[in-house]
Design an enzyme around this catalytic site. Structure first.
Site, PDB file in Angstrom:
ATOM      1  N   ARG A 261      27.545  44.768  45.128  1.00 26.26           N
ATOM      2  CA  ARG A 261      27.697  45.283  46.524  1.00 26.26           C
ATOM      3  C   ARG A 261      27.683  46.697  46.763  1.00 26.26           C
ATOM      4  O   ARG A 261      28.316  47.266  46.085  1.00 26.26           O
ATOM      5  CB  ARG A 261      28.917  44.432  47.036  1.00 26.26           C
ATOM      6  N   ARG A 276      37.739  48.395  43.872  1.00 25.40           N
ATOM      7  CA  ARG A 276      36.486  48.125  44.868  1.00 25.40           C
ATOM      8  C   ARG A 276      35.444  49.035  43.986  1.00 25.40           C
ATOM      9  O   ARG A 276      35.404  50.145  43.820  1.00 25.40           O
ATOM     10  CB  ARG A 276      36.802  48.957  46.160  1.00 25.40           C
ATOM     11  N   GLU A 348      44.708  41.722  47.895  1.00 29.64           N
ATOM     12  CA  GLU A 348      43.939  40.630  47.813  1.00 29.64           C
ATOM     13  C   GLU A 348      43.146  40.504  46.338  1.00 29.64           C
ATOM     14  O   GLU A 348      42.621  41.617  45.841  1.00 29.64           O
ATOM     15  CB  GLU A 348      42.937  40.809  48.826  1.00 29.64           C
ATOM     16  N   SER A 351      39.990  35.077  48.105  1.00 32.05           N
ATOM     17  CA  SER A 351      39.998  34.547  49.441  1.00 32.05           C
ATOM     18  C   SER A 351      39.260  33.167  49.260  1.00 32.05           C
ATOM     19  O   SER A 351      38.537  33.065  48.593  1.00 32.05           O
ATOM     20  CB  SER A 351      38.772  35.477  50.288  1.00 32.05           C
ATOM     21  N   ARG A 390      40.095  42.983  39.672  1.00 32.98           N
ATOM     22  CA  ARG A 390      41.499  42.940  39.979  1.00 32.98           C
ATOM     23  C   ARG A 390      42.500  42.290  39.363  1.00 32.98           C
ATOM     24  O   ARG A 390      43.713  42.767  39.527  1.00 32.98           O
ATOM     25  CB  ARG A 390      41.410  42.327  41.428  1.00 32.98           C
TER      26      ARG A 390
END
Length: 424
Positions: A261, A276, A348, A351, A390
């Site tokens: 991304r 990120r 986070e 999700s 993560r």
């Protein structure tokens, strides 16, 4: 994608539910306008087709009697000309209607917290106690550099900012986590898949990544192919355009895939370290089920993602996201946030979303009910099980030692044949 009949007949309800999710509410007005225009053109077209059909019968009868049909033929030509124009206009309106409808996010369920952003998220539960350190805990990037296992400078040299080179035991830790997660999900009943790492535009349209998030995707120049942004997209699109048997459901599938991304809307967020990145690894969970089962399957998937952290003995909390904080395709979403002592807060790591029939309508995924023979759209669900990078961050920060080493969680030691990471 939405049931446009429901949307237009309940426009004020929809407007209220999407007030925090739709930046351009005038799109709803355009949809109502275009939907009405489409219906008017459909009726006009149907009337012209009926006239044409009746006229064709009359011409046939007159021809059989050797009567003159020249005037009727001219009338038929006029009707056909009008019909061609109406059908062209109808196609144009349909294309415009679809282009606006594809930009409307999913309508949240009634029990989703009302609110514009993450400050309205509601904590559901916590698991585990954050460790008390007798020294100041370091961040994962400080640990990674001290142990020479994360090389940000050379990663940037190879590919640019937002890419990291993993050395030695960090690479081994990443691979161990992928294998551990896949093994666990297979044991829980998921079927493992190995996916293409490129995906076409039709598939991304099906899951809601296009057209809304095109700026965040890496596209192959000159081709209708993109680097995969998340394994959710190819996993869900395995069944695009298919009608499944009711007995096939529920379908539980999992896969590892690298994700790519641009993070176009994330400027300035988590710029240090590997939280990120433009390239990151995820083990994804996807379910397809009957509509009446999706809430049960949502809770089940959430528990399956939580189990990964429990076995790794990493403290976390679960929050249900407010309407304005949910992803585009979600009708309801939980975030699992892992405790990061080096950052002094929760972050986070997964999700878990129930997309209801939103993706199924876009990707045209249905099932046939055995009792009635009728077809319904499936409900689709997805969640990270987990974001691997993560999880590496969480292990480095939670298992760090005062001497600079990092203890390997006991569940992972058999995958790595190591008990700790130190500088060697």
């Amino acid at each position: 994608m939405h049931d446009l009949k429901f949307l237009t007949e309940n426009i004020e309800l929809v407007r209220e539910k999407l007030k925090y999710r739709l930046k351009n509410p005038e799109y709803l007005d355009k949809i109502v306008e275009l939907y009405q225009k489409k219906r008017e053109l459909q009726k006009e077209g149907d009337d012209l087709r009926n006239k044409k059909k009746n006229l064709s019968k009359e011409i046939g009868i007159k021809k059989s009697k050797k009567e003159d049909v020249s005037d009727l033929m001219k009338e038929a030509e006029t009707i056909q000309s009008k019909l061609d124009e109406v059908e062209k206009n109808e196609k144009d309106v349909e294309e415009k209607l679809t282009s606006f409808a594809l930009l409307i996010p999913n309508i949240p369920l009634d029990d989703v917290p009302d609110g514009a952003d993450e400050t309205y998220n509601v904590e559901v539960r916590r698991w585990g106690e954050p460790r008390k350190f007798n020294f100041k805990p370091l961040t994962h990037y400080e640990i990674g550099e001290k142990l020479n296992i994360l090389d940000f400078e050379r990663g940037a040299k190879i590919a640019g900012s937002g890419f990291t080179l993993y050395n030695g035991k960090a690479a081994l830790l990443e691979r161990a986590l992928i294998n551990f997660m896949l093994d666990l999900h297979r044991e829980n009943g998921y079927e493992e898949k190995w996916l293409p790492f490129l995906i076409n535009g039709e598939s991304l349209l099906g899951t809601g990544h296009l057209p809304k998030f095109e700026e965040d995707l890496y596209r192959i120049n000159g081709e209708n192919l993109y680097l995969n942004p998340t394994a959710e997209a190819p996993l869900t699109n395995i069944y695009r355009g298919e009608i499944l048997k009711e007995s096939d459901l529920p379908i539980w599938i999992t896969a590892f895939a690298p994700s790519f991304r641009k993070e176009a809307g994330s400027y300035g967020k988590d710029t240090k370290g590997i939280i990120r990145q433009h390239q990151f690894s995820k083990v994804e969970l996807v379910k397809l089920c009957k509509p009446e089962d999706s809430e049960k399957e949502h809770q089940s998937m959430l528990g399956e993602a939580e189990k990964v952290l429990q076995l790794l003995e990493l403290p976390y909390r679960v929050v249900v996201l407010a309407r304005g904080d949910m992803g585009f395709s979600a009708g309801k979403c939980y975030d699992i946030e892992v405790w990061l002592p080096g950052h002094g807060g929760y972050k986070e790591i997964s999700s878990v979303s129930n997309c209801l029939d939103f993706q199924a309508r876009r990707a045209n995924i249905k099932f046939r009910r055995e009792d009635t023979g009728k077809t319904d759209y499936v409900h689709t669900l997805n969640g990270s099980g987990l974001a691997v990078g993560r999880t590496v961050v969480a292990i480095l920060e939670n298992y760090q030692q005062e001497d600079g080493s990092v203890v390997i969680p006991s569940i992972l030691q058999k995958y790595m044949n190591l008990t700790k990471i130190d500088r060697s």
